[in-house]
Design a protein around this motif. Structure first.
Motif, PDB file in Angstrom:
ATOM      1  N   TRP A 360      45.175  34.356  -2.974  1.00 51.53           N
ATOM      2  CA  TRP A 360      46.039  34.789  -1.875  1.00 51.53           C
ATOM      3  C   TRP A 360      45.387  34.415  -0.555  1.00 51.53           C
ATOM      4  O   TRP A 360      44.175  34.217  -0.464  1.00 51.53           O
ATOM      5  N   SER A 361      46.212  34.353   0.479  1.00 51.71           N
ATOM      6  CA  SER A 361      45.699  34.080   1.825  1.00 51.71           C
ATOM      7  C   SER A 361      46.730  34.548   2.842  1.00 51.71           C
ATOM      8  O   SER A 361      47.908  34.742   2.521  1.00 51.71           O
ATOM      9  N   VAL A 362      46.263  34.775   4.070  1.00 52.87           N
ATOM     10  CA  VAL A 362      47.154  35.122   5.172  1.00 52.87           C
ATOM     11  C   VAL A 362      46.920  34.148   6.320  1.00 52.87           C
ATOM     12  O   VAL A 362      45.927  33.431   6.356  1.00 52.87           O
ATOM     13  N   GLY A 363      47.847  34.197   7.273  1.00 46.64           N
ATOM     14  CA  GLY A 363      47.875  33.253   8.377  1.00 46.64           C
ATOM     15  C   GLY A 363      49.193  32.519   8.305  1.00 46.64           C
ATOM     16  O   GLY A 363      49.429  31.782   7.346  1.00 46.64           O
ATOM     17  N   SER A 364      50.080  32.778   9.283  1.00 47.79           N
ATOM     18  CA  SER A 364      51.445  32.234   9.232  1.00 47.79           C
ATOM     19  C   SER A 364      52.138  32.643   7.946  1.00 47.79           C
ATOM     20  O   SER A 364      52.794  31.840   7.288  1.00 47.79           O
ATOM     21  N   GLY A 365      51.957  33.877   7.570  1.00 51.08           N
ATOM     22  CA  GLY A 365      52.569  34.399   6.363  1.00 51.08           C
ATOM     23  C   GLY A 365      51.536  34.744   5.304  1.00 51.08           C
ATOM     24  O   GLY A 365      50.359  34.381   5.400  1.00 51.08           O
ATOM     25  N   LEU A 366      52.011  35.460   4.295  1.00 52.60           N
ATOM     26  CA  LEU A 366      51.184  35.835   3.149  1.00 52.60           C
ATOM     27  C   LEU A 366      51.512  34.908   1.988  1.00 52.60           C
ATOM     28  O   LEU A 366      52.652  34.860   1.532  1.00 52.60           O
ATOM     29  N   THR A 367      50.521  34.163   1.525  1.00 50.35           N
ATOM     30  CA  THR A 367      50.696  33.291   0.370  1.00 50.35           C
ATOM     31  C   THR A 367      50.155  33.983  -0.868  1.00 50.35           C
ATOM     32  O   THR A 367      48.998  34.423  -0.887  1.00 50.35           O
ATOM     33  N   LEU A 368      51.002  34.116  -1.872  1.00 49.82           N
ATOM     34  CA  LEU A 368      50.611  34.683  -3.162  1.00 49.82           C
ATOM     35  C   LEU A 368      50.740  33.597  -4.219  1.00 49.82           C
ATOM     36  O   LEU A 368      51.848  33.197  -4.577  1.00 49.82           O
ATOM     37  N   ARG A 369      49.611  33.091  -4.689  1.00 43.23           N
ATOM     38  CA  ARG A 369      49.611  32.144  -5.805  1.00 43.23           C
ATOM     39  C   ARG A 369      49.547  32.950  -7.102  1.00 43.23           C
ATOM     40  O   ARG A 369      48.893  34.004  -7.149  1.00 43.23           O
ATOM     41  N   THR A 370      50.223  32.480  -8.127  1.00 41.82           N
ATOM     42  CA  THR A 370      50.209  33.242  -9.383  1.00 41.82           C
ATOM     43  C   THR A 370      48.772  33.425  -9.852  1.00 41.82           C
ATOM     44  O   THR A 370      47.977  32.484  -9.862  1.00 41.82           O
ATOM     45  N   ALA A 371      48.441  34.684 -10.229  1.00 40.87           N
ATOM     46  CA  ALA A 371      47.080  35.007 -10.648  1.00 40.87           C
ATOM     47  C   ALA A 371      47.013  35.460 -12.092  1.00 40.87           C
ATOM     48  O   ALA A 371      45.920  35.567 -12.646  1.00 40.87           O
ATOM     49  N   THR A 372      48.167  35.727 -12.708  1.00 42.12           N
ATOM     50  CA  THR A 372      48.208  36.251 -14.074  1.00 42.12           C
ATOM     51  C   THR A 372      49.400  35.657 -14.810  1.00 42.12           C
ATOM     52  O   THR A 372      50.482  35.545 -14.240  1.00 42.12           O
ATOM     53  N   VAL A 373      49.184  35.311 -16.068  1.00 44.18           N
ATOM     54  CA  VAL A 373      50.287  34.934 -16.946  1.00 44.18           C
ATOM     55  C   VAL A 373      50.611  36.150 -17.802  1.00 44.18           C
ATOM     56  O   VAL A 373      49.827  36.552 -18.664  1.00 44.18           O
ATOM     57  N   THR A 374      51.756  36.765 -17.542  1.00 43.20           N
ATOM     58  CA  THR A 374      52.143  37.992 -18.240  1.00 43.20           C
ATOM     59  C   THR A 374      53.633  38.222 -18.039  1.00 43.20           C
ATOM     60  O   THR A 374      54.211  37.750 -17.060  1.00 43.20           O
ATOM     61  N   ASN A 375      54.229  38.953 -18.964  1.00 49.25           N
ATOM     62  CA  ASN A 375      55.611  39.385 -18.742  1.00 49.25           C
ATOM     63  C   ASN A 375      55.659  40.850 -18.308  1.00 49.25           C
ATOM     64  O   ASN A 375      56.718  41.467 -18.298  1.00 49.25           O
ATOM     65  N   ASP A 376      54.506  41.400 -17.939  1.00 50.87           N
ATOM     66  CA  ASP A 376      54.373  42.817 -17.608  1.00 50.87           C
ATOM     67  C   ASP A 376      53.829  42.953 -16.186  1.00 50.87           C
ATOM     68  O   ASP A 376      52.658  42.637 -15.930  1.00 50.87           O
ATOM     69  N   LEU A 377      54.660  43.416 -15.275  1.00 55.34           N
ATOM     70  CA  LEU A 377      54.233  43.563 -13.883  1.00 55.34           C
ATOM     71  C   LEU A 377      53.022  44.483 -13.756  1.00 55.34           C
ATOM     72  O   LEU A 377      52.183  44.298 -12.864  1.00 55.34           O
ATOM     73  N   TYR A 378      52.894  45.450 -14.644  1.00 61.20           N
ATOM     74  CA  TYR A 378      51.757  46.380 -14.567  1.00 61.20           C
ATOM     75  C   TYR A 378      50.428  45.706 -14.912  1.00 61.20           C
ATOM     76  O   TYR A 378      49.363  46.270 -14.658  1.00 61.20           O
ATOM     77  N   TRP A 379      50.472  44.526 -15.507  1.00 64.08           N
ATOM     78  CA  TRP A 379      49.260  43.752 -15.784  1.00 64.08           C
ATOM     79  C   TRP A 379      49.040  42.645 -14.754  1.00 64.08           C
ATOM     80  O   TRP A 379      48.012  41.948 -14.803  1.00 64.08           O
ATOM     81  N   ALA A 380      49.976  42.437 -13.868  1.00 67.21           N
ATOM     82  CA  ALA A 380      49.903  41.295 -12.951  1.00 67.21           C
ATOM     83  C   ALA A 380      48.964  41.588 -11.783  1.00 67.21           C
ATOM     84  O   ALA A 380      49.131  42.581 -11.073  1.00 67.21           O
ATOM     85  N   ARG A 381      47.997  40.711 -11.581  1.00 66.71           N
ATOM     86  CA  ARG A 381      47.093  40.874 -10.449  1.00 66.71           C
ATOM     87  C   ARG A 381      47.777  40.430  -9.156  1.00 66.71           C
ATOM     88  O   ARG A 381      48.781  39.736  -9.157  1.00 66.71           O
ATOM     89  N   ASN A 382      47.197  40.860  -8.051  1.00 63.84           N
ATOM     90  CA  ASN A 382      47.630  40.474  -6.703  1.00 63.84           C
ATOM     91  C   ASN A 382      49.028  40.969  -6.367  1.00 63.84           C
ATOM     92  O   ASN A 382      49.794  40.281  -5.684  1.00 63.84           O
ATOM     93  N   THR A 383      49.356  42.160  -6.841  1.00 63.10           N
ATOM     94  CA  THR A 383      50.551  42.853  -6.380  1.00 63.10           C
ATOM     95  C   THR A 383      50.149  43.696  -5.178  1.00 63.10           C
ATOM     96  O   THR A 383      49.260  44.554  -5.276  1.00 63.10           O
ATOM     97  N   LEU A 384      50.774  43.442  -4.052  1.00 67.05           N
ATOM     98  CA  LEU A 384      50.381  44.047  -2.777  1.00 67.05           C
ATOM     99  C   LEU A 384      51.346  45.165  -2.412  1.00 67.05           C
ATOM    100  O   LEU A 384      52.559  44.943  -2.385  1.00 67.05           O
ATOM    101  N   THR A 385      50.817  46.361  -2.119  1.00 64.88           N
ATOM    102  CA  THR A 385      51.674  47.531  -1.949  1.00 64.88           C
ATOM    103  C   THR A 385      51.631  48.089  -0.539  1.00 64.88           C
ATOM    104  O   THR A 385      50.640  47.960   0.179  1.00 64.88           O
ATOM    105  N   HIS A 386      52.714  48.773  -0.191  1.00 60.61           N
ATOM    106  CA  HIS A 386      52.871  49.429   1.110  1.00 60.61           C
ATOM    107  C   HIS A 386      53.536  50.776   0.879  1.00 60.61           C
ATOM    108  O   HIS A 386      54.538  50.875   0.165  1.00 60.61           O
TER     109      HIS A 386
END
Length: 536
Positions: A360-386
């Motif tokens: 991931w990176s910031v600067g002119s937006g937030l870039t999220l590159r896929t970090a996990t191969v999964t069909n389960d969001l609860y296992w997916a890395r780099n989920t950003l919360t607010h």
């Protein structure tokens, strides 16, 4: 409502010693007394900040809160008036407590940062955060400014459960901790080791569980402020020193709170203003949103016990604002627009578990590159919360999905142990906007449902705006709704309303969450160019 205490507080204040150093019963000079000119409304923060510890350093107030599996952990909030707060930083930069906090073969849901303590030590002008992890050991972090950098000072073998750290007037460091059996530990002068620990109190069977220690020295006496979850607050007092003996008094029990449908204000801590007034910053269970901080004035009996000031027999929905000096500036709002400029994320953001920082990176937006191969969001890395702003609010994101690859899933979720999301699925070279529901966990935080699609629409081009609205007022129907826009102006509802769960056992409330994960292979990416959190 008895107004006599208000009149007293708005003219001259008789105070107990604390930060002021005045003798009990002393009169403040008139020039030190500032009249409150307005009122405030509870909750003072309608976002999920639980187990708050609150302190004052000079003219600035700070609070810390639990964050469980979110990273960075232990946010530090800042205020100049106890009513308006901003997020200034985090005391625990990364949850480096084992692979489960990296979603690496295990998961740390509902572990991590529990009730912990924030203190300031004048002798070295340093902030201290202290908390136990996984019932195994205690960690101490320090910083000279709450924005950081925070660094780990030490690890202590005793797990100080629900700890309260006291910097005594002679600069000694003590920790009150425990569940029902309450103990006090003394730390070495450098704060790195335990010198002594001793059991000081056991809750009587008629009271039951006591925990959530906060430790104070006021007017020469020692106080341990304790919660009875989730409906009471008690205090222990000792005139014989930090190791007791202690006597107990009830502060509140089954008190009506300021959030309709919410719980009893409890836990949290006491703080004294510059002019000598005392306040109690507690939290109110208000699921599905979480645990919301509420503020009430406190007075003291002639024999030194705290009394919460009530309105019509309840914790007030409003009180006169604390009499404090004018703030040096306005605090940063917890709502509004983020375009992810600069080189770091703003402190309003926390990852679901530790992120893979190469993805991931910031600067002119937030870039999220896929970090996990999964069909389960609860296992997916780099989920950003607010955190969600109550009583209801809307998150809108602009998503550039042009670099997604087949099998990728990206979007905006309402994230908890029961979740739903709106986002983009790319399969067979075709992108669709979809609403997915049925993402669930059991009470051991194992996935029981990975979700299923309930609505979809074609999207052309490489950009789409996604929107989630969450009504987190306690009680039915607790709806979350989703919509999208391809032109930035007209939003189209997608899918049925999602009923957010309100079970307390996950502890943390619902959050808006930005995610991008692969189901086939890594390599895809999305860019969030704008995030806006707004209220009606």
């Amino acid at each position: 409502m008895d107004m006599s205490w208000m009149q007293q507080n708005l003219s001259r204040r008789r105070v107990l010693t604390g930060a002021t150093g005045l003798a009990a019963g002393a009169l403040l000079p008139p020039e030190a007394v500032l009249a409150a000119t307005s009122t405030y409304t509870n909750p003072v923060i309608w976002q999920d900040f639980a187990d708050v510890d609150v302190i004052r350093v000079g003219d600035t107030y700070y609070a810390s809160a639990s964050t469980m599996h979110y990273s960075p952990g232990a946010p530090v909030l800042r205020s100049y008036d106890l009513v308006h707060w901003e997020i200034a930083g985090h005391s625990v930069p990364v949850l480096d407590f084992g692979a489960k906090y990296d979603l690496n073969g295990a998961r740390g849901y509902v572990r991590g940062i529990w009730a912990s303590s924030l203190a300031y030590r004048p002798s070295n002008r340093t902030f201290y955060w202290l908390g136990q992890i996984d019932f195994a050991r205690t960690y101490v972090y320090t910083a000279t400014a709450v924005e950081g950098p925070w660094s780990r000072l030490t690890t202590i073998g005793t797990p100080y459960y629900d700890a309260g750290l006291l910097v005594d007037t002679d600069d000694s460091l003590y920790v009150a901790y425990g569940n029902t059996t309450i103990s006090v530990a003394q730390l070495s002068p450098d704060g790195r080791n335990q010198v002594r620990t001793q059991q000081v109190f056991t809750a009587p069977p008629s009271v039951g569980t006591l925990e959530g220690s906060r430790f104070y020295k006021i007017n020469g006496q020692y106080y341990i402020f304790l919660t009875r979850p989730a409906n009471g607050q008690y205090v222990l007092k000792s005139s014989g020193g930090p190791f007791g003996p202690y006597t107990m008094r009830q502060v509140l029990l089954d008190l009506r709170g300021p959030i309709p449908g919410g719980g009893v204000p409890h836990q949290g801590g006491l703080v004294q203003t510059q002019s000598g007034a005392w306040y109690y910053l507690a939290f109110v269970d208000a699921y599905p949103g979480g645990r919301m901080p509420a503020l009430a004035p406190v007075t003291w009996t002639s024999d030194g016990w705290p009394v919460v000031q009530l309105v019509d027999g309840a914790w007030g929905t409003s009180y006169p604002s604390p009499a404090v000096p004018p703030p040096p500036r306005q605090v940063t709002p917890m709502t509004g627009v983020d375009t992810f400029d600069g080189t770091t994320l703003k402190p309003r953001w926390e990852w679901n578990h530790n992120p893979d920082d190469t993805k991931w990176s910031v600067g002119s937006g937030l870039t999220l590159r896929t970090a996990t191969v999964t069909n389960d969001l609860y296992w997916a890395r780099n989920t950003l919360t607010h955190r969600i702003q109550g009583p209801s609010s809307t998150a809108t994101v602009e998503l550039d999905h042009s670099a997604m690859r087949d099998g990728d899933r990206a979007g905006l979720a309402l994230l908890r142990d029961s979740s739903a999301w709106i986002g983009v699925k790319r399969d067979g070279g075709v992108s669709r906007v979809v609403m997915v529901t049925g993402l669930t966990m059991d009470t051991n935080w194992n996935t029981t449902g990975t979700g299923y699609e309930v609505a979809s629409a074609p999207v052309s081009g490489g950009r789409v705006r996604l929107r989630a609205t969450a009504d987190i007022r306690p009680g039915a129907p607790r709806p979350g709704t989703f919509s999208y826009s391809t032109d930035g102006t007209t939003f189209t509802r997608l899918g049925p309303a999602f009923s957010m769960g309100n079970d307390w056992r996950f502890f943390m409330g619902y959050r808006f969450a930005l995610f991008n994960h692969a189901t086939q292979a890594l390599g895809g990416a999305v860019r969030v160019t704008r995030f806006e959190l707004s209220t009606p």
